[in-house]
Design a protein around this motif. Structure first.
Motif, mmCIF file in Angstrom:
data_model
loop_
_atom_site.group_PDB
_atom_site.id
_atom_site.type_symbol
_atom_site.label_atom_id
_atom_site.label_comp_id
_atom_site.label_asym_id
_atom_site.label_seq_id
_atom_site.Cartn_x
_atom_site.Cartn_y
_atom_site.Cartn_z
ATOM 1 N N LYS A 17 0.827 -1.214 -0.141
ATOM 2 C CA LYS A 17 0.009 -0.046 -0.038
ATOM 3 C C LYS A 17 0.731 1.275 0.014
ATOM 4 O O LYS A 17 0.602 2.200 -0.720
ATOM 5 C CB LYS A 17 -1.004 0.035 1.233
ATOM 6 N N LEU A 18 1.869 1.524 0.945
ATOM 7 C CA LEU A 18 2.793 2.453 0.879
ATOM 8 C C LEU A 18 3.524 2.711 -0.524
ATOM 9 O O LEU A 18 3.441 3.805 -1.034
ATOM 10 C CB LEU A 18 3.964 2.121 2.033
ATOM 11 N N VAL A 20 2.314 1.481 -3.585
ATOM 12 C CA VAL A 20 1.392 1.814 -4.627
ATOM 13 C C VAL A 20 1.071 3.328 -4.441
ATOM 14 O O VAL A 20 1.043 4.053 -5.347
ATOM 15 C CB VAL A 20 0.200 0.960 -4.540
ATOM 16 N N THR A 21 0.654 3.743 -3.166
ATOM 17 C CA THR A 21 0.318 5.104 -3.093
ATOM 18 C C THR A 21 1.392 6.154 -3.548
ATOM 19 O O THR A 21 1.160 7.232 -4.268
ATOM 20 C CB THR A 21 -0.029 5.390 -1.586
ATOM 21 N N ARG A 22 2.503 6.088 -3.266
ATOM 22 C CA ARG A 22 3.580 6.751 -3.528
ATOM 23 C C ARG A 22 3.908 6.743 -5.036
ATOM 24 O O ARG A 22 4.342 7.588 -5.611
ATOM 25 C CB ARG A 22 4.863 6.368 -2.949
ATOM 26 N N LEU A 24 1.642 6.264 -7.359
ATOM 27 C CA LEU A 24 0.582 7.074 -7.917
ATOM 28 C C LEU A 24 0.778 8.722 -7.728
ATOM 29 O O LEU A 24 0.664 9.357 -8.607
ATOM 30 C CB LEU A 24 -0.688 6.750 -7.388
ATOM 31 N N GLY A 25 1.429 8.826 -6.302
ATOM 32 C CA GLY A 25 1.551 10.553 -6.228
ATOM 33 C C GLY A 25 2.782 11.010 -7.026
ATOM 34 O O GLY A 25 2.505 12.064 -7.521
ATOM 35 N N THR A 84 9.592 5.495 -0.187
ATOM 36 C CA THR A 84 9.134 4.167 0.556
ATOM 37 C C THR A 84 10.038 3.853 1.643
ATOM 38 O O THR A 84 9.395 3.807 2.746
ATOM 39 C CB THR A 84 8.508 3.003 0.008
#
Length: 365
Positions: A17-18, A20-22, A24-25, A84
């Motif tokens: 999750k960490l 993937v969110t980074r 996308l950001g 990350t």
């Protein structure tokens, strides 16, 4: 004793999750900034065409954004790896994982699996979306940002030899007997390659055999005289099949279409090493996302209090960007014939995979 390739399910989901969110950001930030800069440079050309306005600017963005996503997704994975691991190391979370008995490869496994899924998505996205957007955008650019051509596979600046003579066309559209050329010039040359005359025509259609020129005008080089001609048929040795394979743009074709184009060129005895390299790179390019967690993982291991965390992050970033430099250089060498196409496409991937694994093992020690 059974060897676990992944940490616990909870920890694997947390790391994924960490990551993937980074990704996308970072990707969103890169695309927004680069699209704004690109639009600033192209908006003048788009608005210069009479009748173009805000709708055409938005249309340009819809065609350009897929290209930016495809190009900078691997960079986003690299930067997301650093973003990350940096806080995980700073907050001693990596140390806690190591103290719990996890190896560096187990900590890295969720990120590698996520990167593999991103590579698969990138491959499908490139073949289904990016190739179509690229074809339409190039055809629109060739039309001076006028109305979008109905045929997005329009080819530009096509040159066709017929013995010593050359048939040139600014654009070619259609296929088979419906092939149409626009901005046509027929260069009549002698055996030494010296131009004797030029015959210009606004368009040409296939006459089976040859190409019928519409309202041709002949310019005699020796006499410097211009003469208007009636119906003129030229280049009887040039067929629509030759036109179709004259200029193959691998960026416009998906991997299956490119395979057929390469086979057609090969059957006609033409050189295909550059296209072969592009074909292999359609596979190795998206898979480069898998390397980024491995190359950037140098920022994860080592004590944060040692004062070398910034150095480790810089090393990870340098390794990632070095891969893209070497990859482009190898592809260029393959285009010139210095490397076999398969080696040019895959050698950088394998080299940096070994380099990343070596750095990971050394930093773990």
């Amino acid at each position: 004793m059974r060897i676990e390739l992944f940490p616990s399910r909870t920890l694997a989901i947390y790391l994924a999750k960490l990551f993937v969110t980074r990704i996308l950001g970072v990707l969103l930030l890169l695309v927004i900034v680069l699209q704004m800069l690109d639009l600033l440079s192209e908006s003048g050309k788009i608005l210069a065409y009479p009748g173009n306005g805000e709708a055409q600017l938005w249309h340009y963005m819809t065609l350009r954004i897929p290209q930016l996503i495809a190009r900078f997704l691997p960079y986003s994975v690299l930067l997301a790896t650093l973003f990350t691991f940096w806080p995980l190391n700073t907050n001693s979370e990596v140390i806690a994982m190591r103290a719990a008995g996890l190896s560096a490869h187990q900590i890295l496994a969720p990120l590698l699996l996520t990167a593999f899924a991103i590579s698969a998505f990138s491959l499908a996205f490139n073949e289904r979306v990016v190739t179509r957007a690229t074809g339409t955008l190039k055809a629109w650019e060739a039309a001076g940002y006028g109305p979008v051509p109905k045929d997005p596979a329009v080819r530009n600046s096509v040159y066709l030899p017929d013995g010593p003579h050359i048939l040139a066309a600014a654009t070619v559209s259609g296929s088979g007997k419906d092939t149409k050329m626009e901005g046509v010039t027929w260069y009549q040359r002698d055996a030494a390659g010296i131009i004797l005359a030029e015959v210009r025509s606004p368009s040409a259609t296939y006459a089976s055999p040859g190409w019928q020129l519409e309202s041709p005008v002949r310019f005699d080089v020796a006499k410097t005289e211009t003469t208007r001609l009636g119906t003129q048929i030229v280049a009887q040795g040039v067929t629509p099949a030759q036109v179709a394979i004259t200029k193959v743009d691998p960026d416009r074709q998906n991997i299956f279409e490119l395979s057929r184009s390469i086979a057609a060129l090969d059957a006609s005895g033409r050189r295909t090493s550059e296209l072969d390299g592009k074909w292999w790179h359609k596979l190795s390019g998206p898979l480069s996302a898998i390397l980024m967690p491995l190359l950037g993982s140098v920022a994860a291991f080592g004590l944060a209090r040692s004062g070398q965390l910034l150095v480790r992050a810089v090393i990870g970033m340098a390794l990632g960007f070095a891969y893209f430099v070497v990859d482009n250089a190898a592809l260029a060498m393959g285009n010139f014939g210095a490397y076999p196409p398969m080696i040019a496409a895959w050698a950088p991937f394998l080299l940096f995979a070994l380099l990343g694994e070596t750095v990971l093992v050394r930093t773990e020690e």
